[in-house]
Design a protein around this motif. Structure first.
Motif, PDB file in Angstrom:
ATOM      1  N   ALA A   1      -8.299  -8.203  12.393  1.00 15.21           N
ATOM      2  CA  ALA A   1      -8.866  -8.248  11.050  1.00 15.21           C
ATOM      3  C   ALA A   1      -7.802  -7.829  10.042  1.00 15.21           C
ATOM      4  N   MET A   2      -7.611  -8.668   9.030  1.00 17.26           N
ATOM      5  CA  MET A   2      -6.527  -8.436   8.078  1.00 17.26           C
ATOM      6  C   MET A   2      -6.817  -7.233   7.190  1.00 17.26           C
ATOM      7  N   VAL A   3      -5.791  -6.419   6.978  1.00 15.12           N
ATOM      8  CA  VAL A   3      -5.885  -5.285   6.056  1.00 15.12           C
ATOM      9  C   VAL A   3      -5.307  -5.677   4.699  1.00 15.12           C
ATOM     10  N   SER A   4      -4.212  -6.413   4.737  1.00 17.81           N
ATOM     11  CA  SER A   4      -3.561  -6.882   3.515  1.00 17.81           C
ATOM     12  C   SER A   4      -4.149  -8.216   3.066  1.00 17.81           C
ATOM     13  N   ASN A   5      -3.907  -8.556   1.808  1.00 19.47           N
ATOM     14  CA  ASN A   5      -4.321  -9.878   1.312  1.00 19.47           C
ATOM     15  C   ASN A   5      -3.189 -10.889   1.410  1.00 19.47           C
ATOM     16  N   LYS A   6      -2.135 -10.533   2.127  1.00 21.76           N
ATOM     17  CA  LYS A   6      -1.013 -11.436   2.367  1.00 21.76           C
ATOM     18  C   LYS A   6      -0.766 -11.558   3.862  1.00 21.76           C
ATOM     19  N   LEU A   7      -0.457 -12.767   4.282  1.00 23.34           N
ATOM     20  CA  LEU A   7      -0.073 -13.007   5.680  1.00 23.34           C
ATOM     21  C   LEU A   7       1.261 -13.740   5.675  1.00 23.34           C
ATOM     22  N   ARG A   8       2.201 -13.223   6.445  1.00 20.19           N
ATOM     23  CA  ARG A   8       3.529 -13.837   6.523  1.00 20.19           C
ATOM     24  C   ARG A   8       3.770 -14.425   7.910  1.00 20.19           C
ATOM     25  N   VAL A   9       4.398 -15.583   7.945  1.00 18.87           N
ATOM     26  CA  VAL A   9       4.863 -16.161   9.211  1.00 18.87           C
ATOM     27  C   VAL A   9       6.365 -16.405   9.071  1.00 18.87           C
ATOM     28  N   SER A  10       7.071 -16.202  10.186  1.00 16.39           N
ATOM     29  CA  SER A  10       8.533 -16.318  10.153  1.00 16.39           C
ATOM     30  C   SER A  10       9.032 -16.984  11.422  1.00 16.39           C
ATOM     31  N   ILE A  11      10.176 -17.627  11.309  1.00 17.61           N
ATOM     32  CA  ILE A  11      10.902 -18.140  12.461  1.00 17.61           C
ATOM     33  C   ILE A  11      12.330 -17.616  12.375  1.00 17.61           C
ATOM     34  N   GLY A  12      12.931 -17.362  13.521  1.00 19.35           N
ATOM     35  CA  GLY A  12      14.289 -16.836  13.514  1.00 19.35           C
ATOM     36  C   GLY A  12      14.954 -16.975  14.867  1.00 19.35           C
ATOM     37  N   PRO A  13      16.238 -16.704  14.948  1.00 21.89           N
ATOM     38  CA  PRO A  13      16.990 -16.897  16.192  1.00 21.89           C
ATOM     39  C   PRO A  13      16.591 -15.864  17.246  1.00 21.89           C
ATOM     40  N   THR A  14      16.796 -16.233  18.497  1.00 18.15           N
ATOM     41  CA  THR A  14      16.553 -15.294  19.591  1.00 18.15           C
ATOM     42  C   THR A  14      17.870 -14.701  20.065  1.00 18.15           C
ATOM     43  N   ASN A  15      17.813 -13.485  20.565  1.00 11.43           N
ATOM     44  CA  ASN A  15      19.026 -12.855  21.129  1.00 11.43           C
ATOM     45  C   ASN A  15      18.884 -12.666  22.629  1.00 11.43           C
ATOM     46  N   THR A  16      17.899 -13.329  23.220  1.00  9.47           N
ATOM     47  CA  THR A  16      17.661 -13.180  24.655  1.00  9.47           C
ATOM     48  C   THR A  16      18.282 -14.302  25.475  1.00  9.47           C
ATOM     49  N   ILE A  17      18.727 -15.364  24.805  1.00  8.72           N
ATOM     50  CA  ILE A  17      19.347 -16.495  25.510  1.00  8.72           C
ATOM     51  C   ILE A  17      20.841 -16.502  25.196  1.00  8.72           C
ATOM     52  N   SER A  18      21.643 -16.236  26.193  1.00 10.84           N
ATOM     53  CA  SER A  18      23.095 -16.171  25.993  1.00 10.84           C
ATOM     54  C   SER A  18      23.647 -17.538  25.599  1.00 10.84           C
TER      55      SER A  18
END
Length: 533
Positions: A351-368
Motif C-alpha cells: 500500500a502506497m504511503v507517498s503520492n509518487k511512484l518511481r520506476v527505474s532501469i540501470g546497469p547490473t554489476n553482477t555480470i562480469s
C-alpha cells in the motif's frame, strides 16, 4: 512436378498471409457495448461504432431523460465526436448489461464537461459503482478524461450505478463495456516489499492509472487490439538527458507462452527508452520515471520488454527498480534464446504511503564484462481495489444488507442487556432498603403495580421512613402511558435519602392509582433524579 512445387509454394504463401491477417485482427470481444451518451445518432470512432443513446435506452433505468449537446467542438482528438454530447443524471441511475461471456471486462467512462442550459458539468459531483466495487466517489472533472477500469464479471448481468452527490448531478459522454482476454491479467504477480508472490490478481478490480509507450509516440486505440491508448514517456522522465529513444518495430517477435499483441502492440514493443551510455563503458546511473498515484492503495506495475537494441544474444543485462527497491535483474536472451522476444513482468506494490511512484532501469554489476545498458519498452500502472472493494477513497463499495441485519441484532441485544442491568440494579436497591427497614422495625404497606396494562403484577413499597420505590417492569414498552409519569413524578420527587421525616402519607396508594402502563424508562428517570439530589 514443377506445377506441384508451385502449388505448394502458393499454399504456403496463402497460409502465411492468413496467419498475418488473424494475428493483426487481434481479440474479438464477445461482449461489446459501446454507447454515445446523449447522441441521437450512431457515432463512428476509428473502426468502432458507438450506438445512439436512444438505441441503448433498454440498458438504462433513470428517473429523468436529459440530453446535452455542445454547440461547438469541445475538444480535439480521435475520440472527439464522443464529447459533443452527454447524458445528464439528476438522480440515481443504473445501466444493466447482459454478460454473454463471464470473465474480465473493460469499463471505460468518457467525460468532458461543458455548459448546457442550466447544467455546468464542471460543477457536477457523483459516484460510479458496480454491485461489488466503487469506481468513483464525489468525482468531479474539469477536462476531458477517460476513466478505464477492468473487473472480473461472474454474474449474468453487470449493473453500473451512477449516483449524484448530495444535491448535485452526474453526466457521462460515452460508455464502453467490452470483454477482455482472460490471459491479459494472470492470477499472480511478484512482490518486493516483502519479497514473495501475490495470488488473486484475476479477482481484483483494476483502474488504469498510467499506460506509457517508452521511447515512442502516442499509440491510439485504433492501433491497439484492445482499444487502449498509450502515451509518450517524456513528461514522466526525471532527467531526460540520461535517456535515448530507440525504434525497431520490424524486429519484434511474439513467441508462444510469452507476450501477445493483446499484451501490447508492435508499436509499443518496437520502441524503447534506453540508457545514454554510448562510448562510456563505465557509465553507472539509472533512468527514472515518476508517476502520480493515490496513497493507501496497492498497484499492479507491469513492465514491457523487448530487446530491440542488441546485435547478439547475451549482450544485455540490467536491473529494474520500483522506488528504491531492486525488483528484478533482467536477461532478455533467457526468454526464448532469440533476440527481440516480447515479454512483460508483473509486480505488486505494498500500500502506497507517498503520492509518487518511481520506476527505474540501470546497469547490473553482477555480470562480469556486461556493457552498461538498460531498456524499457512500455509500462502500465494499475490501481488495485482495497479491502472494502473501493478504487476511490476508503468508502465501502456496497452496503451489505446482511451486515445491516447483524448490526440490528447487536444493537437490540445491547439495549436488552442494558435494560436487564437497570432492572437488576433497581431490584437490588429495593432488597437492600427492605432488609434495612426490616431490621429497624419500621412498618410497611404493599401495593400492586400493574405493568404495561397486563395482569401480572409486581410489588411497589412505601415506607414511613425511607425511599420509594422499586419496580420490575417486564411489560410491552409500546403500551406505556405518556401522561401517568407526570402524575407520578411529584410524588417520587418528594422522597430523598436526606429526608427521613417523610411520612407514608406523602405517598399514599391513591397517588399511584391507575399506573398500569407506566413506562419503565420514565419511572426510572424519576428515581434517578430523586436519588441524585
Amino acid at each position: 512436378m514443377m506445377g506441384s512445387v508451385g502449388s505448394r509454394r502458393f499454399i504456403c504463401v496463402l497460409l502465411s498471409i492468413l496467419s498475418l491477417v488473424c494475428l493483426s485482427s487481434g481479440f474479438t470481444p464477445v461482449d461489446n457495448y459501446l454507447i454515445d451518451c446523449g447522441s441521437l445518432t450512431n457515432t463512428t470512432v476509428g473502426n468502432r461504432v458507438f450506438v445512439a443513446d436512444n438505441s441503448a435506452s433498454n440498458f438504462l433505468s433513470t428517473p429523468k431523460n436529459t440530453f446535452a449537446n455542445a454547440s461547438i467542438s469541445v475538444t480535439s482528438g480521435d475520440d472527439s465526436p464522443l464529447y459533443q454530447t452527454a447524458r445528464i443524471f439528476d438522480g440515481t441511475s443504473k445501466y444493466t448489461f447482459l454478460i454473454n461471456q463471464p470473465g474480465r471486462h473493460w469499463i471505460r467512462l468518457y467525460f468532458y464537461p461543458f455548459v448546457s442550459g442550466s447544467y455546468n458539468m464542471s460543477n457536477a459531483s457523483f459516484g460510479v459503482s458496480t454491485l461489488n466495487y466503487a469506481f468513483l466517489s464525489n468525482f468531479s472533472v474539469k477536462a476531458s478524461v477517460v476513466k478505464e477500469f477492468s473487473v472480473n464479471v461472474t454474474s449474468k448481468n453487470l449493473v453500473i450505478t451512477i449516483t449524484p452527490s448530495g444535491n448535485s448531478f452526474a453526466f457521462l459522454n460515452a460508455l464502453e463495456v467490452v470483454s477482455v482476454p482472460d490471459e491479459l491479467i494472470t492470477d499472480d504477480g511478484e512482490t518486493f516489499n516483502p519479497v514473495g508472490s501475490f495470488k488473486g490478481l484475476s479477482w481484483q478490480a483494476l483502474e488504469t492509472v498510467h499506460r506509457v509507450n517508452m521511447g515512442g509516440p502516442t499509440v491510439s486505440f485504433e492501433n491497439d487490439t484492445l482499444g487502449r491508448t498509450w502515451v509518450p514517456d517524456q513528461s514522466f522522465l526525471i532527467q531526460d538527458n540520461l535517456a535515448i529513444n530507440v525504434s525497431n518495430i520490424a524486429a519484434v517477435r511474439y513467441v508462444a507462452g510469452w507476450a501477445t499483441q493483446d499484451s501490447a502492440p508492435n508499436a509499443v514493443y518496437g520502441t524503447a527508452t534506453r540508457m545514454n551510455s554510448d562510448n562510456n563503458p563505465s557509465s553507472n546511473f539509472n533512468v527514472t520515471w515518476e508517476f502520480n498515484v493515490q496513497p493507501g492503495f496497492q498497484y499492479l506495475v507491469r513492465f514491457h520488454f523487448c530487446d530491440i537494441v542488441s546485435r547478439n544474444l547475451n549482450d544485455l543485462y540490467f536491473n529494474v527498480y520500483i522506488d528504491s527497491w531492486l525488483v528484478a535483474g533482467v536477461d532478455p536472451s533467457s526468454i526464448a534464446n532469440i533476440l527481440a522476444v516480447a515479454f512483460y513482468m508483473d509486480f505488486v506494490t505494498a500500500a502506497m504511503v507517498s503520492n509518487k511512484l518511481r520506476v527505474s532501469i540501470g546497469p547490473t554489476n553482477t555480470i562480469s564484462g556486461a556493457y552498461p545498458n538498460a531498456i524499457l519498452n512500455g509500462l502500465e500502472i494499475m490501481k488495485m481495489n482495497n479491502s472494502l472493494g473501493s478504487l476511490s477513497g476508503t468508502a465501502p463499495a456496497v452496503a451489505n444488507s446482511s451486515s445491516k441485519k447483524n448490526v440490528g441484532v447487536i444493537v437490540g441485544l445491547s439495549i436488552g442487556a442494558l435494560i436487564l442491568a437497570v432492572v437488576a440494579g433497581i431490584f437490588i436497591m429495593f432488597c437492600r432498603k427492605r432488609r434495612r427497614l426490616a431490621r429497624q422495625g419500621h412498618s410497611k404497606t404493599w401495593m400492586p403495580f400493574s405493568i404495561s396494562g397486563g395482569n401480572s403484577h409486581t410489588m411497589g413499597s412505601k415506607y414511613s421512613n425511607g425511599t420509594a420505590t422499586s419496580l420490575v417492569l417486564p411489560g410491552d414498552p409500546e403500551e406505556n402511558s405518556t401522561n401517568m409519569i407526570g402524575e407520578l413524578s411529584p410524588q417520587i420527587n418528594n422522597f430523598s435519602h436526606n429526608d427521613d421525616s417523610v411520612s407514608a402519607a406523602q405517598f399514599e396508594a391513591s397517588s399511584v392509582d391507575g399506573l398500569s402502563g407506566v413506562s419503565m424508562s420514565r419511572v426510572f428517570s424519576q428515581l434517578v433524579k430523586s436519588e441524585g439530589r
